[in-house]
Design a protein around this motif. Structure first.
Motif, PDB file in Angstrom:
ATOM      1  N   HIS A  87       0.825  -1.217   0.000  1.00 30.68           N
ATOM      2  CA  HIS A  87       0.000   0.000   0.000  1.00 30.68           C
ATOM      3  C   HIS A  87       0.861   1.270   0.000  1.00 30.68           C
ATOM      4  N   GLU A 100      -2.332   0.512   8.043  1.00 27.17           N
ATOM      5  CA  GLU A 100      -1.495  -0.611   7.617  1.00 27.17           C
ATOM      6  C   GLU A 100      -0.275  -0.138   6.829  1.00 27.17           C
ATOM      7  N   HIS A 144       2.554  -7.119   4.491  1.00 26.52           N
ATOM      8  CA  HIS A 144       1.191  -6.646   4.780  1.00 26.52           C
ATOM      9  C   HIS A 144       0.800  -6.918   6.226  1.00 26.52           C
ATOM     10  N   VAL A 145      -0.373  -6.388   6.585  1.00 29.93           N
ATOM     11  CA  VAL A 145      -0.975  -6.624   7.898  1.00 29.93           C
ATOM     12  C   VAL A 145      -2.360  -7.201   7.644  1.00 29.93           C
TER      13      VAL A 145
HETATM   14 ZN    ZN Z   1      -2.389  -5.144   2.778  1.00 30.95          ZN
END
Ligand code: ZN
Length: 236
Positions: free
Chosen positions: A54, A68, A135-136
């Motif tokens: 992101h 995130e 990522h989270v």
């Molecule tokens: Zn993500």
């Protein structure tokens, strides 16, 4: 077609500026600028392309004002430094809070798709041995926690995923199992062994404390690095 392709190459080169400048110890500005010709022609090659998930307008998941994208960048930056300290040629594709789609002028598609294709396009530019996307995770019912690594339908990707999953399982005392990430654009698009690392869940209070503390972010980055280093020892 040829013109579009050459614009594509230039914009992808521009996107790598952050990584090139990071390698030289330069502090990035808020927004990337056009690289000088000397930098454009000195793109790095890499063992590992670290994809900080992101950025910019795309925050990823969030909990209140905890985004995130910021956690991904914090963990990715640490992972970059740890890998470099082990002599691994790592490249980070985002060094600040901006959207990679802003630099993609070669793909006529939605902003989200342009963002993802830009991440995939970078791997073709620098041909890393592996692509690791950070990522989270988030669970709608809020009951899940722990790490999960998604892989391609390919042996080396599955092997890389199992090593990283193992590192994170030990770090978080979890027992997650790597999973085939069928519906993820990046995994389908990227032609080198690739994984998506869902480090842990933002909705879980204990996981969230780990994700938002510098110490927790460093521990997660070390666990991912451990998996990458183990994979490098056995992968062709
Ligand atoms: Zn993500």
């Amino acid at each position: 077609m040829a013109i579009a392709k050459s614009f594509g190459a230039l914009s992808r080169r521009a996107a790598l500026l952050g990584a090139v400048l990071l390698l030289s110890g330069w502090t990035p500005p808020e927004q990337p600028s056009t690289p000088p010709a000397s930098v454009r022609h000195a793109l790095p090659t890499a063992d590992v392309l670290i994809d900080a998930g992101h950025g910019g307008i795309d925050s990823g998941t969030h909990w209140g004002d905890i985004m995130e994208k910021d956690i991904n960048l914090a963990i990715s930056s640490r992972l970059y430094l740890i890998l470099r300290s082990h002599g691994v040629r790592a490249v980070l594709n985002r060094t600040g809070d901006y959207a990679l789609s802003d630099e993609n002028r070669w793909h006529r598609a939605s902003r989200h798709t342009r963002d993802l294709s830009q991440r995939g396009g970078l791997t073709e530019e620098i041909q890393p041995r592996m692509f690791v996307s950070i990522h989270v995770n988030w669970s709608p019912r809020g009951r899940k926690r722990g790490p999960l690594v998604l892989h391609q339908a390919e042996g080396r990707s599955a092997l890389l995923a199992s090593f990283i999953q193992d590192g994170l399982n030990r770090q978080q005392r979890a027992n997650g199992v790597p999973t085939l990430g069928k519906r993820f654009y990046v995994l389908n698009r990227v032609r080198v062994p690739s994984v998506i690392v869902e480090t842990t869940f933002l909705n879980d209070p204990l996981d969230r404390a780990m994700l938002t503390s510098p110490r927790g972010q460093t521990r997660i980055a070390h666990a991912i690095a451990e998996g990458i280093l183990a994979y490098r020892c056995v992968a062709p």
